[in-house]
Scaffold this motif. Structure first.
Motif, PDB file in Angstrom:
ATOM      1  N   VAL A  11       0.636  -1.122   0.006  1.00 42.84           N
ATOM      2  CA  VAL A  11       0.339  -0.047  -0.070  1.00 42.84           C
ATOM      3  C   VAL A  11       0.863   1.178   0.070  1.00 42.84           C
ATOM      4  O   VAL A  11       1.898   0.704   0.626  1.00 42.84           O
ATOM      5  CB  VAL A  11      -0.753   0.029   1.543  1.00 42.84           C
ATOM      6  CG1 VAL A  11      -0.290   0.163   2.564  1.00 42.84           C
ATOM      7  CG2 VAL A  11      -2.060   1.079   1.185  1.00 42.84           C
ATOM      8  N   GLN A  12       0.207   2.088  -0.815  1.00 44.43           N
ATOM      9  CA  GLN A  12       0.827   3.396  -0.770  1.00 44.43           C
ATOM     10  C   GLN A  12       0.914   4.012   0.953  1.00 44.43           C
ATOM     11  O   GLN A  12       0.186   4.215   1.232  1.00 44.43           O
ATOM     12  CB  GLN A  12       1.031   4.073  -1.610  1.00 44.43           C
ATOM     13  CG  GLN A  12       0.999   4.583  -2.885  1.00 44.43           C
ATOM     14  CD  GLN A  12       0.786   5.394  -3.892  1.00 44.43           C
ATOM     15  OE1 GLN A  12      -0.125   5.802  -4.295  1.00 44.43           O
ATOM     16  NE2 GLN A  12       1.709   5.321  -5.233  1.00 44.43           N
ATOM     17  N   ALA A  13       2.126   5.369   1.240  1.00 46.90           N
ATOM     18  CA  ALA A  13       1.894   5.388   2.230  1.00 46.90           C
ATOM     19  C   ALA A  13       0.850   6.837   2.522  1.00 46.90           C
ATOM     20  O   ALA A  13       0.451   7.531   2.104  1.00 46.90           O
ATOM     21  CB  ALA A  13       3.073   6.744   2.672  1.00 46.90           C
ATOM     22  N   GLY A  14      -0.060   6.247   4.089  1.00 42.95           N
ATOM     23  CA  GLY A  14      -1.800   7.399   3.850  1.00 42.95           C
ATOM     24  C   GLY A  14      -2.573   6.581   3.148  1.00 42.95           C
ATOM     25  O   GLY A  14      -3.661   6.379   3.315  1.00 42.95           O
ATOM     26  N   GLY A  15      -2.249   5.234   2.902  1.00 41.87           N
ATOM     27  CA  GLY A  15      -3.430   4.277   3.134  1.00 41.87           C
ATOM     28  C   GLY A  15      -3.506   3.527   3.938  1.00 41.87           C
ATOM     29  O   GLY A  15      -3.025   3.625   4.897  1.00 41.87           O
ATOM     30  N   SER A  16      -4.254   2.233   3.649  1.00 38.62           N
ATOM     31  CA  SER A  16      -4.974   1.770   4.800  1.00 38.62           C
ATOM     32  C   SER A  16      -4.876  -0.125   4.838  1.00 38.62           C
ATOM     33  O   SER A  16      -5.384  -0.091   3.081  1.00 38.62           O
ATOM     34  CB  SER A  16      -6.513   2.269   4.803  1.00 38.62           C
ATOM     35  OG  SER A  16      -6.964   3.092   5.636  1.00 38.62           O
ATOM     36  N   LEU A  17      -5.119  -1.029   5.409  1.00 40.86           N
ATOM     37  CA  LEU A  17      -4.758  -2.040   5.508  1.00 40.86           C
ATOM     38  C   LEU A  17      -6.420  -2.822   6.760  1.00 40.86           C
ATOM     39  O   LEU A  17      -5.918  -1.957   7.861  1.00 40.86           O
ATOM     40  CB  LEU A  17      -3.641  -3.146   5.315  1.00 40.86           C
ATOM     41  CG  LEU A  17      -2.919  -3.340   3.869  1.00 40.86           C
ATOM     42  CD1 LEU A  17      -1.386  -3.507   3.705  1.00 40.86           C
ATOM     43  CD2 LEU A  17      -3.748  -3.843   2.515  1.00 40.86           C
TER      44      LEU A  17
END
Length: 123
Positions: A11-17
């Motif tokens: 995931v890119q920085a700032g994203g969620s999982l």
């Protein structure tokens, strides 16, 4: 006892999982489930823990306000919602089970572990 993690990925920085830990083979309601992570060359550290006995939670300072741990007792599953991910969150994430609660989620309380799921955060 079996713990199976899922939900890791890139995931890119700032994203969620959202990570999930499916548990079986023990009385889920009697145990604490914890999420730990281990980055290359570092020790495994507690990220967040949830007591299925009384709902107590623990969060590492580094994830407070960004990660949320929750328990679905109907499905014997604990989730870790990770928002605003940072490159320093990159690690292998493991869930563990402990028969007792420790206020700061001490690793030595956890006698059972899953196989882990990798989380990679790109900057």
């Amino acid at each position: 006892v079996q713990l199976v993690e899922s939900g890791g990925g890139l995931v890119q920085a700032g994203g969620s999982l959202r990570l999930s830990c499916a548990a079986s083979g023990f009385i889920f309601d009697d145990y604490t489930i914890g999420w730990f992570r281990q980055a290359p060359g570092k020790e495994r550290e507690a990220v967040a823990c949830f007591s299925n006995v009384d709902g107590s939670t623990y969060y590492a300072d580094s994830v407070k306000g960004r990660f949320t741990i929750s328990s679905d007792k109907a499905k014997n599953t604990v989730h870790l919602q990770m928002n605003n991910l940072k490159p320093e969150d990159r690690a292998a994430y493991y869930c563990g089970a402990a028969a007792v609660w420790g206020r700061r989620c001490p690793r030595e309380y956890f006698g059972w572990w899953g196989q882990g799921t990798q989380v990679t955060v790109s900057s």
